[in-house]
Design a protein around this motif. Structure first.
Motif, PDB file in Angstrom:
ATOM      1  N   GLY A 163      -3.117   3.839  -6.136  1.00 29.66           N
ATOM      2  CA  GLY A 163      -2.823   5.174  -5.629  1.00 29.66           C
ATOM      3  C   GLY A 163      -3.602   5.594  -4.405  1.00 29.66           C
ATOM      4  N   ARG A 164      -4.567   4.818  -4.009  1.00 31.08           N
ATOM      5  CA  ARG A 164      -5.347   5.176  -2.811  1.00 31.08           C
ATOM      6  C   ARG A 164      -4.610   4.773  -1.537  1.00 31.08           C
ATOM      7  NH1 ARG A 164     -11.302   3.854  -3.012  1.00 31.08           N
ATOM      8  NH2 ARG A 164     -11.297   5.447  -1.406  1.00 31.08           N
ATOM      9  N   GLU A 165      -3.594   3.910  -1.671  1.00 30.01           N
ATOM     10  CA  GLU A 165      -2.735   3.475  -0.569  1.00 30.01           C
ATOM     11  C   GLU A 165      -3.523   2.909   0.607  1.00 30.01           C
ATOM     12  OE1 GLU A 165       0.147   6.548   0.335  1.00 30.01           O
ATOM     13  OE2 GLU A 165       1.113   6.261  -1.606  1.00 30.01           O
ATOM     14  N   ILE A 166      -4.473   2.038   0.287  1.00 26.38           N
ATOM     15  CA  ILE A 166      -5.279   1.383   1.318  1.00 26.38           C
ATOM     16  C   ILE A 166      -4.660   0.021   1.614  1.00 26.38           C
ATOM     17  CG2 ILE A 166      -7.557   0.441   1.878  1.00 26.38           C
ATOM     18  CD1 ILE A 166      -8.678   2.608  -0.078  1.00 26.38           C
ATOM     19  N   SER A 167      -4.294  -0.178   2.859  1.00 22.46           N
ATOM     20  CA  SER A 167      -3.692  -1.445   3.273  1.00 22.46           C
ATOM     21  C   SER A 167      -4.787  -2.509   3.374  1.00 22.46           C
ATOM     22  CB  SER A 167      -3.011  -1.265   4.637  1.00 22.46           C
ATOM     23  OG  SER A 167      -2.430  -2.476   5.043  1.00 22.46           O
ATOM     24  N   LEU A 168      -4.547  -3.648   2.720  1.00 24.68           N
ATOM     25  CA  LEU A 168      -5.517  -4.734   2.726  1.00 24.68           C
ATOM     26  C   LEU A 168      -5.011  -5.890   3.574  1.00 24.68           C
ATOM     27  CD1 LEU A 168      -6.383  -4.805  -1.085  1.00 24.68           C
ATOM     28  CD2 LEU A 168      -7.639  -3.645   0.743  1.00 24.68           C
ATOM     29  N   GLU A 169      -5.919  -6.563   4.237  1.00 22.81           N
ATOM     30  CA  GLU A 169      -5.582  -7.765   4.991  1.00 22.81           C
ATOM     31  C   GLU A 169      -5.065  -8.806   4.002  1.00 22.81           C
ATOM     32  OE1 GLU A 169      -6.096 -11.638   6.669  1.00 22.81           O
ATOM     33  OE2 GLU A 169      -7.383 -10.879   5.080  1.00 22.81           O
ATOM     34  N   THR A 170      -4.181  -9.675   4.447  1.00 26.25           N
ATOM     35  CA  THR A 170      -3.491 -10.620   3.562  1.00 26.25           C
ATOM     36  C   THR A 170      -4.438 -11.424   2.689  1.00 26.25           C
ATOM     37  OG1 THR A 170      -1.674 -10.780   5.139  1.00 26.25           O
ATOM     38  CG2 THR A 170      -1.830 -12.508   3.477  1.00 26.25           C
ATOM     39  N   CYS A 171      -5.445 -12.047   3.286  1.00 26.26           N
ATOM     40  CA  CYS A 171      -6.344 -12.884   2.473  1.00 26.26           C
ATOM     41  C   CYS A 171      -7.173 -12.056   1.509  1.00 26.26           C
ATOM     42  CB  CYS A 171      -7.226 -13.749   3.369  1.00 26.26           C
ATOM     43  SG  CYS A 171      -6.269 -15.108   4.067  1.00 26.26           S
ATOM     44  N   THR A 172      -7.490 -10.838   1.883  1.00 29.96           N
ATOM     45  CA  THR A 172      -8.181  -9.949   0.947  1.00 29.96           C
ATOM     46  C   THR A 172      -7.272  -9.669  -0.248  1.00 29.96           C
ATOM     47  OG1 THR A 172      -9.396  -8.945   2.780  1.00 29.96           O
ATOM     48  CG2 THR A 172      -9.304  -7.702   0.714  1.00 29.96           C
ATOM     49  N   ILE A 198      14.776  -5.779  -4.433  1.00 33.40           N
ATOM     50  CA  ILE A 198      15.004  -6.612  -5.620  1.00 33.40           C
ATOM     51  C   ILE A 198      13.824  -6.610  -6.585  1.00 33.40           C
ATOM     52  CG2 ILE A 198      16.698  -8.117  -4.509  1.00 33.40           C
ATOM     53  CD1 ILE A 198      14.549 -10.242  -4.269  1.00 33.40           C
ATOM     54  N   SER A 199      12.679  -6.088  -6.151  1.00 36.23           N
ATOM     55  CA  SER A 199      11.500  -6.012  -7.024  1.00 36.23           C
ATOM     56  C   SER A 199      11.680  -4.873  -8.014  1.00 36.23           C
ATOM     57  CB  SER A 199      10.237  -5.764  -6.204  1.00 36.23           C
ATOM     58  OG  SER A 199      10.007  -6.835  -5.330  1.00 36.23           O
ATOM     59  N   LYS A 200      11.375  -5.149  -9.264  1.00 37.59           N
ATOM     60  CA  LYS A 200      11.473  -4.105 -10.287  1.00 37.59           C
ATOM     61  C   LYS A 200      10.350  -3.085 -10.116  1.00 37.59           C
ATOM     62  CE  LYS A 200      12.139  -3.255 -15.144  1.00 37.59           C
ATOM     63  NZ  LYS A 200      12.450  -3.832 -16.443  1.00 37.59           N
ATOM     64  N   TYR A 201       9.178  -3.584  -9.679  1.00 36.65           N
ATOM     65  CA  TYR A 201       8.004  -2.720  -9.542  1.00 36.65           C
ATOM     66  C   TYR A 201       7.358  -2.901  -8.171  1.00 36.65           C
ATOM     67  CZ  TYR A 201       8.336  -2.727 -14.652  1.00 36.65           C
ATOM     68  OH  TYR A 201       8.780  -2.626 -15.944  1.00 36.65           O
ATOM     69  N   HIS A 202       6.596  -1.876  -7.774  1.00 33.65           N
ATOM     70  CA  HIS A 202       5.767  -1.924  -6.569  1.00 33.65           C
ATOM     71  C   HIS A 202       4.333  -1.633  -7.002  1.00 33.65           C
ATOM     72  CE1 HIS A 202       9.373  -0.590  -3.847  1.00 33.65           C
ATOM     73  NE2 HIS A 202       9.582  -1.758  -4.445  1.00 33.65           N
ATOM     74  N   LEU A 203       3.415  -2.517  -6.633  1.00 31.18           N
ATOM     75  CA  LEU A 203       2.013  -2.374  -7.020  1.00 31.18           C
ATOM     76  C   LEU A 203       1.140  -2.114  -5.806  1.00 31.18           C
ATOM     77  CD1 LEU A 203      -0.404  -2.682  -9.028  1.00 31.18           C
ATOM     78  CD2 LEU A 203      -0.354  -5.140  -8.471  1.00 31.18           C
ATOM     79  N   ASP A 204       0.438  -0.999  -5.840  1.00 28.87           N
ATOM     80  CA  ASP A 204      -0.640  -0.723  -4.884  1.00 28.87           C
ATOM     81  C   ASP A 204      -1.914  -1.095  -5.633  1.00 28.87           C
ATOM     82  OD1 ASP A 204      -2.644   0.297  -3.261  1.00 28.87           O
ATOM     83  OD2 ASP A 204      -2.117   2.401  -3.618  1.00 28.87           O
ATOM     84  N   SER A 207       0.831  -1.203   0.000  1.00 28.17           N
ATOM     85  CA  SER A 207       0.000   0.000   0.000  1.00 28.17           C
ATOM     86  C   SER A 207       0.870   1.259   0.000  1.00 28.17           C
ATOM     87  CB  SER A 207      -0.943   0.007   1.211  1.00 28.17           C
ATOM     88  OG  SER A 207      -0.200   0.009   2.416  1.00 28.17           O
ATOM     89  N   LYS A 208       2.186   1.064   0.106  1.00 24.94           N
ATOM     90  CA  LYS A 208       3.114   2.208   0.138  1.00 24.94           C
ATOM     91  C   LYS A 208       4.238   2.010  -0.890  1.00 24.94           C
ATOM     92  CE  LYS A 208       1.417   3.983   4.115  1.00 24.94           C
ATOM     93  NZ  LYS A 208       0.017   4.044   3.865  1.00 24.94           N
ATOM     94  N   PRO A 209       3.904   2.088  -2.179  1.00 30.40           N
ATOM     95  CA  PRO A 209       4.938   1.878  -3.208  1.00 30.40           C
ATOM     96  C   PRO A 209       5.918   3.054  -3.258  1.00 30.40           C
ATOM     97  CG  PRO A 209       2.895   2.586  -4.223  1.00 30.40           C
ATOM     98  CD  PRO A 209       2.598   2.399  -2.755  1.00 30.40           C
ATOM     99  N   SER A 210       7.154   2.747  -3.616  1.00 24.88           N
ATOM    100  CA  SER A 210       8.122   3.836  -3.793  1.00 24.88           C
ATOM    101  C   SER A 210       7.798   4.523  -5.121  1.00 24.88           C
ATOM    102  CB  SER A 210       9.564   3.319  -3.781  1.00 24.88           C
ATOM    103  OG  SER A 210       9.883   2.713  -4.995  1.00 24.88           O
TER     104      SER A 210
END
Length: 181
Positions: free
Chosen positions: A151-160, A141-147, A100-103
């Motif tokens: 862009g809403r940066e909402i943290s989701l529970e793991t199973c969600t 090491i990840s080439k990309y970060h996906l939210d 939820s917090k991509p660089s």
């Protein structure tokens, strides 16, 4: 090849019920949306995906008693990986850390991920298990970060997250196919 990578940040020495539940929940999602499932850093005493699938399936009622995990293993879409030292095996393609917090330097949107997948690019979308999410090394090491909330940066529970990430990517892929002339 599209892969859901479950990164173990619980306990690296002992297998817990939380590990089994996460695997059992991820397998039907991976199967339904035609993803591979990779377990990263899980403490199994076997490195044979079919043996591990049978063990997990024998201890759960989730996913029709592990049926979908067994199907993934039978079709070579279930993988067991060690924690990466310098990176992930190349057959998994581009590594995308889900957060939820991509660089700002590495951020990628859901649509771009879907477009890459439609072009035949192999992608591994890594989801952290545990309270702390993915470790710093994975982000590096990840080439990309996906939210996945784009862009809403909402943290989701793991199973969600396990459910929504493949569903969103596959839905966007289908929508993009319809748009083509």
């Amino acid at each position: 090849m599209l892969t859901i990578g479950l990164y173990n940040t619980y306990d690296t020495k002992k297998l817990h019920e939380a590990h089994i539940r996460a695997i059992a929940r991820a397998a039907p999602v991976a199967y339904a949306y035609e993803f591979h499932l990779a377990l990263i850093g899980f403490p199994f005493d076997s490195d044979d995906p079919k043996e591990v699938a049978e063990r997990v399936a024998s201890t759960t009622t989730i996913g029709e008693g592990g049926k979908y995990l067994l199907e993934l293993a039978k079709s070579n879409k279930f993988h067991l990986l060690d924690f990466p030292k310098r990176g992930f095996p190349p057959q998994f393609g581009e590594v995308i850390a889900t957060t939820s917090k991509p660089s700002k330097e590495k951020v990628i949107g859901s649509r771009e991920v879907a477009e890459m997948a439609l072009r035949g690019k192999s992608l591994m979308l890594i989801i952290g298990l545990g309270r702390h999410g993915l470790p710093k090394e994975v982000f590096e090491i990840s080439k990309y970060h996906l939210d996945i909330t784009d862009g809403r940066e909402i943290s989701l529970e793991t199973c969600t997250a396990i459910g929504i990430i493949p569903a969103r990517i596959k839905t966007l892929m289908e929508a993009l196919k319809w748009k083509k002339p």
